[in-house]
Write a protein that holds these residues in place. Structure first.
Motif, short mmCIF file in Angstrom:
data_model
loop_
_atom_site.label_atom_id
_atom_site.label_comp_id
_atom_site.label_asym_id
_atom_site.label_seq_id
_atom_site.Cartn_x
_atom_site.Cartn_y
_atom_site.Cartn_z
N MET A 84 -2.60 2.30 -4.29
CA MET A 84 -2.60 1.72 -5.71
C MET A 84 -3.00 0.44 -5.87
O MET A 84 -3.64 -0.47 -6.52
CB MET A 84 -1.33 2.29 -6.39
CG MET A 84 -1.23 3.59 -6.66
SD MET A 84 0.39 3.84 -7.02
CE MET A 84 0.48 3.47 -8.90
N MET A 85 -2.15 -0.51 -5.12
CA MET A 85 -2.21 -1.90 -5.01
C MET A 85 -3.64 -2.44 -4.42
O MET A 85 -4.17 -3.40 -5.08
CB MET A 85 -1.09 -2.49 -4.27
CG MET A 85 -1.19 -4.03 -4.41
SD MET A 85 -1.26 -4.91 -6.10
CE MET A 85 0.22 -4.20 -6.90
N ALA A 86 -4.11 -1.84 -3.46
CA ALA A 86 -5.36 -2.17 -2.74
C ALA A 86 -6.26 -1.84 -3.49
O ALA A 86 -7.29 -2.77 -3.81
CB ALA A 86 -5.47 -1.54 -1.36
N ASN A 87 -6.35 -0.69 -4.69
CA ASN A 87 -7.52 -0.61 -5.40
C ASN A 87 -7.31 -1.46 -6.58
O ASN A 87 -8.51 -1.65 -7.14
CB ASN A 87 -7.33 1.01 -6.04
CG ASN A 87 -7.56 1.90 -5.11
OD1 ASN A 87 -8.32 1.75 -4.03
ND2 ASN A 87 -7.06 3.21 -5.17
N ILE A 88 -6.32 -1.92 -7.07
CA ILE A 88 -6.44 -3.19 -7.76
C ILE A 88 -6.94 -4.41 -7.28
O ILE A 88 -8.01 -5.08 -8.10
CB ILE A 88 -4.98 -3.25 -8.44
CG1 ILE A 88 -4.35 -2.03 -9.15
CG2 ILE A 88 -4.71 -4.68 -9.35
CD1 ILE A 88 -3.05 -1.95 -9.54
N LEU A 89 -6.25 -4.94 -6.49
CA LEU A 89 -6.89 -6.12 -5.62
C LEU A 89 -8.53 -5.88 -5.41
O LEU A 89 -8.88 -7.20 -5.67
CB LEU A 89 -6.04 -6.33 -4.29
CG LEU A 89 -4.39 -6.38 -4.41
CD1 LEU A 89 -3.86 -6.64 -2.88
CD2 LEU A 89 -3.99 -7.61 -5.37
N ASN A 90 -8.94 -5.01 -5.12
CA ASN A 90 -10.16 -5.00 -4.53
C ASN A 90 -11.10 -5.14 -5.90
O ASN A 90 -12.42 -5.22 -5.53
CB ASN A 90 -10.49 -3.76 -3.90
CG ASN A 90 -10.18 -3.61 -2.24
OD1 ASN A 90 -10.12 -4.72 -1.82
ND2 ASN A 90 -10.03 -2.35 -1.91
N ARG A 98 -1.10 -4.69 8.32
CA ARG A 98 -1.89 -3.71 8.88
C ARG A 98 -2.71 -2.75 7.63
O ARG A 98 -3.64 -2.48 7.79
CB ARG A 98 -1.10 -2.73 9.66
CG ARG A 98 -1.91 -1.72 10.68
CD ARG A 98 -2.70 -2.58 11.37
NE ARG A 98 -3.83 -1.64 12.03
CZ ARG A 98 -4.85 -2.01 12.88
NH1 ARG A 98 -5.19 -3.28 12.55
NH2 ARG A 98 -5.59 -1.26 13.51
N MET A 99 -1.71 -2.25 6.69
CA MET A 99 -2.34 -1.45 5.67
C MET A 99 -3.13 -2.24 4.93
O MET A 99 -4.42 -1.49 4.69
CB MET A 99 -1.08 -0.70 4.94
CG MET A 99 -1.42 0.46 4.43
SD MET A 99 -2.06 1.56 5.27
CE MET A 99 -0.81 2.58 5.71
N PHE A 100 -2.97 -3.45 4.52
CA PHE A 100 -3.84 -4.08 3.70
C PHE A 100 -5.10 -4.58 4.56
O PHE A 100 -6.23 -4.57 3.87
CB PHE A 100 -3.26 -5.34 3.07
CG PHE A 100 -2.27 -4.92 1.90
CD1 PHE A 100 -2.71 -4.25 0.75
CD2 PHE A 100 -0.98 -5.09 1.79
CE1 PHE A 100 -2.07 -3.82 -0.42
CE2 PHE A 100 -0.38 -4.91 0.61
CZ PHE A 100 -0.72 -4.14 -0.40
N HIS A 101 -4.92 -4.71 5.65
CA HIS A 101 -6.31 -5.10 6.56
C HIS A 101 -7.09 -3.82 6.36
O HIS A 101 -8.44 -3.94 6.42
CB HIS A 101 -5.73 -5.23 7.93
CG HIS A 101 -6.90 -5.47 8.88
ND1 HIS A 101 -7.78 -6.27 8.83
CD2 HIS A 101 -7.44 -4.65 9.92
CE1 HIS A 101 -8.62 -6.31 9.71
NE2 HIS A 101 -8.34 -5.16 10.49
N LYS A 102 -6.67 -2.54 6.65
CA LYS A 102 -7.41 -1.39 6.54
C LYS A 102 -8.17 -1.11 5.42
O LYS A 102 -9.03 -0.55 4.93
CB LYS A 102 -6.52 -0.05 6.88
CG LYS A 102 -6.16 -0.18 8.28
CD LYS A 102 -5.67 0.98 8.74
CE LYS A 102 -5.19 1.47 10.28
NZ LYS A 102 -4.84 2.49 10.52
#
Ligand code: RRO
Length: 309
Positions: A176-182, A231-235
């Motif tokens: 959820m956070m990665a989708n927002i940041l992207n 790691r997870m955010f790198h992916k």
């Protein structure tokens, strides 16, 4: 020849180490010490519009495996840090980080507007994860709010900006956070802030005064959580968002692991508090030894290349 050079946004740094915001970076003297140390760059203490005393003491305690803090954002106020950053700019240095932690979205917009309109050309780390202000939730745990903050910030802000995130512990939360940041033109994220609202007990008592003893945990306790977040955010993040790892770094091996997981730069908090700025040269020497043993000559030889089974 081994190079520890690294790049964030369009800026190149002589090595991949810096302080974590909050540690020995509040006063002019502390900032000068960081600048004159072996670190590749440095960051100012998270600031608010007005100066703050912070929470009552004791508010930082070293523990066997790390630290607990509830500093409460003590800082000399936005004007002081902007003035400092502009002096650095005038002396030809635009490779530093400026940490901003407004108590409200309006305060963040006010500070970022002033930075946008100033000559400052460095990087801003917008702190969305301070766990220690009574009555103020950590923005990074409120996904809709984080989206709204970034939407408003990126409606006018054009200089290099990243966010400092709290640790996440659930795969769905990472996604959820990665989708927002992207969705935004972020240049970096810093992960992780301290693990918030932990409790340390000794001799039938808490060890810090604010909030009944609850505080943010850093140091060795948090390294596996920090590595998982890096790691997870790198992916999950688009490749133009760099990752600054923070959490549990005491040795060259710890830095090596952060970079293996995907970090481009690594911050040091608890250990810098313990040892002072000499920690940087010690860790850089250890990191170079590891790289030499493995025949790696640059950070890019192993960045993100953690082996999976
Ligand atoms: O000042 C603090 O209490 C503090 C901050 Br702003 C932060 O982001 N993280 C932390 O552990 N302490």
């Amino acid at each position: 020849m081994i190079s520890l050079e690294t790049t964030i946004s369009n800026k190149t740094f002589s090595n991949c180490l810096m302080n974590a915001s909050g540690v020995k970076c509040m006063t002019l003297e502390e900032l000068s010490n960081l600048k004159n140390s072996e670190s590749g760059t440095w960051i100012t203490k998270s600031c608010t519009i007005s100066p703050r005393e912070g929470n009552p003491s004791p508010r930082y305690v070293d523990l066997q495996l790390g630290s607990i803090n509830s500093m409460g954002l003590p800082n000399l106020g936005f004007e002081f840090y902007l003035d400092y950053a502009l002096k650095e700019h005038k002396s030809g240095n635009d490779n530093l980080f400026f940490s901003v932690a407004g108590l409200t979205l309006e305060d963040n917009i006010e500070m970022l507007t002033q930075i946008e309109n100033s000559d400052f050309q460095g990087l801003v780390e917008l702190n969305l994860s301070c766990p220690n202000i009574p009555g103020k939730p950590q923005t990074g745990y409120d996904f809709d709010r984080t989206d709204e903050v970034l939407k408003q910030v990126f409606s006018f802000y054009t200089k290099p900006l990243g966010v400092k995130l709290p640790p996440y512990f659930d795969i769905v939360h990472f996604e959820m956070m990665a989708n927002i940041l992207n969705k935004y033109q972020l240049r970096f994220i810093t992960c992780i802030n301290s693990i918030g609202n932990a409790l340390y007990v000794e001799d039938e008592s808490v060890v810090i005064k604010p909030k009944g003893g609850f505080g943010g945990i850093g140091g060795a306790y948090v390294k596996p959580t920090a590595l998982a977040n890096v790691r997870m955010f790198h992916k999950l993040l688009k490749k133009d968002i760099s990752i600054i790892g923070c959490g549990g770094v005491e040795s060259g091996k710890d830095v090596f692991e952060h970079i293996l997981c995907g970090a481009s730069m690594v911050q040091i908090g608890t250990q810098l508090m313990k040892d002072g700025t000499k920690v940087f040269s010690k860790i850089l020497t250890e990191l170079k030894e590891i790289m030499k043993d493995k025949n790696y000559t640059t950070i890019l030889d192993f960045k993100g290349k953690l082996k999976e089974l």
